[in-house]
Enzyme design. Structure first.
Site, PDB file in Angstrom:
ATOM      1  N   LYS A 214       0.863  -1.185   0.000  1.00  0.00           N
ATOM      2  CA  LYS A 214       0.000   0.000   0.000  1.00  0.00           C
ATOM      3  C   LYS A 214       0.899   1.234   0.000  1.00  0.00           C
ATOM      4  O   LYS A 214       1.913   1.256   0.723  1.00  0.00           O
ATOM      5  CB  LYS A 214      -0.892  -0.044   1.245  1.00  0.00           C
ATOM      6  CG  LYS A 214      -1.927   1.077   1.334  1.00  0.00           C
ATOM      7  CD  LYS A 214      -2.817   0.891   2.571  1.00  0.00           C
ATOM      8  CE  LYS A 214      -3.876   1.974   2.672  1.00  0.00           C
ATOM      9  NZ  LYS A 214      -4.765   1.771   3.851  1.00  0.00           N
TER      10      LYS A 214
ATOM     11  N   SER B  79      -9.731   2.086   3.022  1.00  0.00           N
ATOM     12  CA  SER B  79      -8.795   2.820   2.173  1.00  0.00           C
ATOM     13  C   SER B  79      -7.810   1.918   1.428  1.00  0.00           C
ATOM     14  O   SER B  79      -7.219   2.359   0.450  1.00  0.00           O
ATOM     15  CB  SER B  79      -8.011   3.804   3.039  1.00  0.00           C
ATOM     16  OG  SER B  79      -7.170   3.109   3.939  1.00  0.00           O
TER      17      SER B  79
ATOM     18  N   SER C  82     -10.105  -0.336   7.138  1.00  0.00           N
ATOM     19  CA  SER C  82      -9.474  -0.149   5.829  1.00  0.00           C
ATOM     20  C   SER C  82      -8.804  -1.373   5.223  1.00  0.00           C
ATOM     21  O   SER C  82      -8.409  -1.352   4.059  1.00  0.00           O
ATOM     22  CB  SER C  82      -8.451   0.981   5.897  1.00  0.00           C
ATOM     23  OG  SER C  82      -9.121   2.218   5.880  1.00  0.00           O
TER      24      SER C  82
END
Lengths: 95, 482, 484
Positions: C76, C151, C175
């Site tokens: 990420k 997210s 997330s």
């Protein structure tokens, strides 16, 4: 909790974010909505409850007083917007 | 009208840890710009703080030294504001639960009286970097080497009533932290800095007046001058029908005036809250106990001991104990000298004057405690007179010799105590000055005492000061009475 | 290749069925071919990945293979990666080449993992839909008109689309688990303090936790093994032994007590998701587990509590982005104030600004007690709910999200409704507990996820419980259409 335009200006000032006039009203509306949702907390009585800052109620670990870092200034300043003579440059600071 | 000045001081003391309070970067003074600002100090995204153990121990030591409660679960908070020398956009500090609670500092005023000044609390925090205002094409340069240096901020109650008291308090804080060895206390390098909250009120009034905060005063002398000039400004203002406004002011030492810092006028809302990257600092009683055991003798205790153990006056003992280095020097010197009072006189007198004259700190003194002690030994055994001793001291100061004995030997300064040699000199002077001899012999006892000085002077001159004055006096008395 | 699990790939690498360079190349090709449609990567580190793959192959040949040797993964873009842009999906960091690597990145690299690139996310991880990224919306591979969740939506979409076998994520309010649920994956949010936060760009420090995202619980166990561990650079990292997660997957579930919070099965839950979860629970009963209804009475307060604490912490965590030392600086600032206010106006997106202002409000003079302090008190009540529940049960189960993936653009104009989508995941972060989401079926064509919540540091039990279910189901092996 409904905010007024002046509140947004004050918050924006504290957060050092310029808010254009066009976006200010929408922002006021949205933030007021969010605060409205948040205000549902107020219905709960928490008088006897200790605030919890960390999920484990853990305590701070201490580091031995030893220098472990080396000079990496060149690496760090390669990504800086403006430097000179090893200093970070900003518009004149007035005390 | 009788005005009273009310002062509270916030003293920032840089701790002498090797590394920073929340990172492993060095705290050494004077490095090239930003060479000691690591990823954490620069607040690179993703970096996190870890607390330095030594900074915690230092703060506890200070707390114990002023008889304060140590907070067993103190909390670091974020103080939020934007400034280029503050990389994270917040200063990690303490607000609600500072590590050191209420304490007391005793100050001694010039008239010998003492007062207790209450300390509201002392907390740990990180120092900011520096903005350099030399012109970089209309820009300022930011050096973050200092960012993250550990500080304790010591906040007094508004108990101080004059600029002199404020200075005495500041000196006392200085002596405590240097005794503890937790700071070098060097104000010229910013190791100790002071903000003064100053207000005035009519004598007898209960309520405090509106205060102004004078920021960043960096010498003892300026603290005194800044407070005096600020108090006078406020008095003049009020007497002219004006009102003091609560604000931050800056002391300009060149003009000897304070002026408003308009750029910081903006209403600040620091939004303190517990720093979620740091956890509460839990302090065990066992740590407090072990630090208590390591506690060195503090200034007040040392002064008392000097008075009783060495028979020194309070004044001399206070001077000698103002700094640990002076006290240590004195004790080392006294041990060699074998006479504490003489040692005290020399340290507070000749040595202190010489240091002042050359603007030197004691640690840079060219004359060591052992050398000075050796010199005093020679005064005590009559090898040299007090006057010659000053010459020997001068020589040692200039590096002309390793010890008093070496200087005395090399320069032939040894006092003449040989009766034969002295008798010859006395005879010579008596023979050369018949008129004075006549006068002396005609005079009464009272006058004689004065007249004998002439002969002593002549002999000292002839002997280049090396004649033993006691013996000279004895011989003269005898010979002139014959 | 796209449907391969981490376990498959590690076995194949170990057996010499293929080299790391070969599979890395295949994933890189897949990204080049198909990510234009999904937008799951912000940066693809092609050359570096191939170099790492070759190094891994060499290490293996020398008999020096780490636990993840040669396994291609994606990070990420919230984890700092030395020498590689680390943007956090913000214009603010578009030019930020990180000068150091996060502990998680280093840990996985030491285990031999190969980094394919950096995945898309909501700007500064603030969002549940991946629509707030400066680099554009990420699309759900199961239906490209739908959001992948957020997210960690880029990580989820990349795995679901077969562009990476596994990825790292971070979870502040759901997330990892919500995008895993919306994309049909398994994702684990470990106990707060289990995985180092050093080098992970902070959103809300007391809630953020990094974890693995992959197809199966077994994969997550293999990944967590390398990610987890005490880090002396993170004061909130906990010095607790890391269990042998993969080794403990084969657990008999007989006697396992599963709590079903009645608040998680109430109105507002999509019936198809509810059915899928109930069917999965039936499987657990067949395996000998026992289900009991429990109550988490303060569930409703989790969202308001979170939306005070997270923005408050974020508002000050993001103060460092000031245009002075790195990142975006506005052009020709007139003065210092202009430098700050314009760099931050231009560098941050709308949602980020909104949350900074909400957080600033919650901390400001006169409001602190009513907002921040109050939220911290409620946080304790929420933690207490779980503590009480875990006196009766071993794990807690329920849906991960009330609804399947929603349409792109559907909720952007209504932040509050969007926030309420996180109702089941948020309380877990406030309490610091471990939780995972795994696929248990479909709502129409869209994946449905079930969440398992465990006691502090009980990741092993969660992973084993999920693994046992996945031994009897194949939802986790289903692939999105056109991605097979």
């Amino acid at each position: 909790m409904s905010l007024e335009q002046g509140d947004i200006a004050k918050l924006a000032r504290l957060a050092r974010i310029r808010i254009s006039e066009e976006s200010s009203e929408e922002l006021r509306q949205r933030i007021s909505d969010i605060l409205g949702m948040i205000d549902t907390m107020q219905a709960v009585n928490t008088d006897a409850v200790d605030p919890m800052a960390n999920p484990h109620d853990a305590t701070q670990r201490l580091r031995a007083d030893v220098v472990t870092e080396v000079d990496q200034r060149d690496d760090f300043q390669r990504i800086a917007p403006a430097t000179e003579d090893g200093l970070y440059l900003v518009p004149k600071v007035i005390d | 009208m009788q005005w009273e000045v009310v002062i509270g001081l916030e003293v920032h003391v840089q701790l002498t840890t090797k590394s920073k309070i929340f990172s492993g970067a060095s705290t050494a003074f004077g490095a090239t710009p930003n060479s000691q600002a690591c990823a954490v100090d620069l607040a690179l995204p993703g970096t996190l703080p870890v607390l330095n153990e030594q900074a915690v121990n230092d703060a506890i030591l200070f707390g114990l030294a002023i008889d304060a409660d140590i907070c067993r679960d103190s909390v670091f908070e974020r103080k939020n504001y934007f400034y280029p020398d503050l990389p994270k956009g917040y200063q990690t500090s303490q607000m609600d639960k500072p590590i050191v609670g209420h304490g007391v500092v005793e100050i001694r005023l010039e008239d010998g009286s003492t007062r207790n000044i209450r300390v509201h609390h002392a907390h740990l925090e990180e120092d900011a970097g520096k903005s350099l205002h030399e012109d970089f094409h209309g820009m300022s340069g930011i050096d973050l080497n200092r960012a993250g240096t550990p500080l304790i901020e010591i906040v007094s109650e508004p108990d101080l009533r004059s600029a002199e008291e404020a200075v005495a308090y500041l000196r006392k804080i200085h002596s405590i932290v240097t005794y503890l060895g937790i700071s070098d206390g060097d104000m010229s390098q910013g190791s100790m800095r002071c903000d003064a909250n100053v207000s005035v009120r009519l004598k007898g009034e209960e309520e405090y007046g509106t205060r102004a905060e004078i920021k960043n005063i960096n010498s003892f002398r300026f603290v005194e001058r800044a407070i005096k000039v600020e108090a006078q400004r406020q008095i003049d203002l009020i007497e002219d029908g004006g009102k003091v406004v609560q604000e931050t002011r800056l002391y300009d030492s060149d003009k000897n005036e304070t002026r408003s810092m308009r750029s910081k006028e903006e209403a600040n809302d620091y939004r303190y809250f517990p720093c979620p990257d740091l956890l509460p600092v839990h302090i065990e009683q066992s740590l407090i106990d072990s630090l208590q055991k390591q506690m060195p003798e503090l200034p007040d205790a040392k002064r008392q001991r000097f008075e009783t153990e060495y028979g020194l006056s309070t004044y001399d003992a206070s001077l000698l104990t103002a700094e640990r280095s002076i006290a240590d020097f004195f004790e080392a010197c006294s041990k060699v000298a074998g006479d504490a009072k003489l040692a005290a006189n020399w340290v507070n007198g000749e040595l202190s004057a010489a240091l002042n004259r050359e603007g030197k700190a004691l640690k840079d003194s060219p004359v060591s405690a052992e050398q000075l002690g050796g010199l005093i030994v020679r005064i005590r055994d009559n090898s040299i007179s007090g006057k010659i001793a000053k010459q020997v001291f001068e020589a040692l100061w200039n590096g002309d010799g390793q010890s008093a004995d070496e200087v005395i030997e090399a320069k032939g300064l040894k006092q003449v105590s040989d009766t034969g040699a002295l008798e010859a000199m006395v005879d010579e002077v008596i023979a050369a000055n018949p008129a004075q001899v006549e006068q002396y012999r005609a005079a009464d006892d009272g006058k004689r005492k004065k007249l004998i000085g002439f002969f002593v002077g002549q002999i000292m001159k002839a002997s280049k000061g090396q004649a033993n004055p006691g013996m000279v006096n004895q011989l003269l008395n005898k010979k002139l009475s014959d | 290749m796209p449907s391969h699990t981490v376990a498959d790939l590690l076995r194949g690498l170990a057996a010499g069925d293929f080299s790391s360079e070969e599979i890395t190349q295949q994933y890189l090709d897949a990204i080049a071919d198909r990510d234009g449609q999904i937008n799951s990567f912000i940066t693809v580190t092609r050359e570096q990945a191939l170099e790492q793959a070759r190094a891994a192959d060499n290490a293996r040949q020398r008999g020096n293979a780490g636990a993840l040797c040669g396994l291609p993964i994606a990070h990420k873009d919230i984890f700092c990666t030395e020498g590689v842009r680390t943007s956090c999906a913000s214009k603010m960091l578009d030019n930020f080449i990180a000068p150091y690597s996060a502990t998680v990145v280093n840990n996985m690299a030491s285990a031999g993992a190969v980094m394919l690139g950096k995945t898309n996310l909501d700007e500064f991880a603030m969002g549940s839909s991946n629509e707030t990224s400066y680099y554009g919306t990420v699309r759900n591979p199961w239906n490209t008109d739908r959001v992948p969740g957020g997210s960690s939506g880029g990580s989820a979409a990349a795995i679901a689309a077969g562009l990476a076998p596994a990825a790292t994520g971070t979870d502040t309010g759901g997330s990892i688990r919500q995008p895993a649920a919306l994309c049909g994956l398994t994702g684990l949010k470990p106990t707060y303090g289990r995985v180092s936060r050093y080098g992970m760009i902070a959103f809300a420090s007391s809630l953020d936790q990094a974890g693995p995202m992959a197809r199966s619980a077994e994969d997550c166990a293999l990944l967590l093994q390398s990610m987890a561990g005490f880090d002396e650079r993170d004061s909130t990292s906990m010095d607790v032994r890391v269990d042998d997660y993969a080794g403990a997957l084969d657990q008999d579930l007989r006697g396992l007590k599963i709590g079903l919070p009645k608040e998680y099965f109430s109105a507002g839950l999509d019936p198809a998701i509810g059915d899928a979860v109930h069917a999965a629970l039936e499987e657990y009963r067949k395996m000998g587990a026992e289900t009991v209804e429990i109550s988490l009475p303060h569930t409703e307060l989790a969202v308001p509590c979170y939306y005070v604490i997270a923005p408050a912490e974020a508002s000050t965590n993001l103060s460092r982005f000031d245009g002075v030392r790195y990142g975006y600086r506005c052009e020709n600032p007139a003065d210092l104030d202009d430098l700050y206010t314009r760099s931050r106006e231009e560098g941050f997106g709308e949602e980020v600004k909104r949350r900074i202002l909400v957080g600033t409000y919650a901390l400001s003079a006169g409001f602190y007690d009513a907002y921040y302090r109050k939220a911290q008190q409620i946080r304790r009540l929420i933690k207490q709910d779980f503590t009480d529940a875990f006196k009766q049960v071993d794990i807690i189960a329920g849906p991960t999200t009330p609804n399947p993936a929603f349409g792109i653009g559907e909720k952007v104009s209504d932040p509050v409704t969007m926030y309420l989508e996180d109702i089941y995941t948020i309380a877990v972060n406030l309490a610091g507990l471990p939780a995972l989401s795994m696929p248990v079926g479909f709502a129409g064509e869209l994946p449905a996820g079930m969440q398992l919540i465990g006691r502090d540091f009980d990741e092993g039990r969660l992973l084993a419980a999920a693994h046992q279910y996945q031994q009897r189901s194949d939802w986790h092996l289903r692939t999105a259409p056109d991605c097979a």
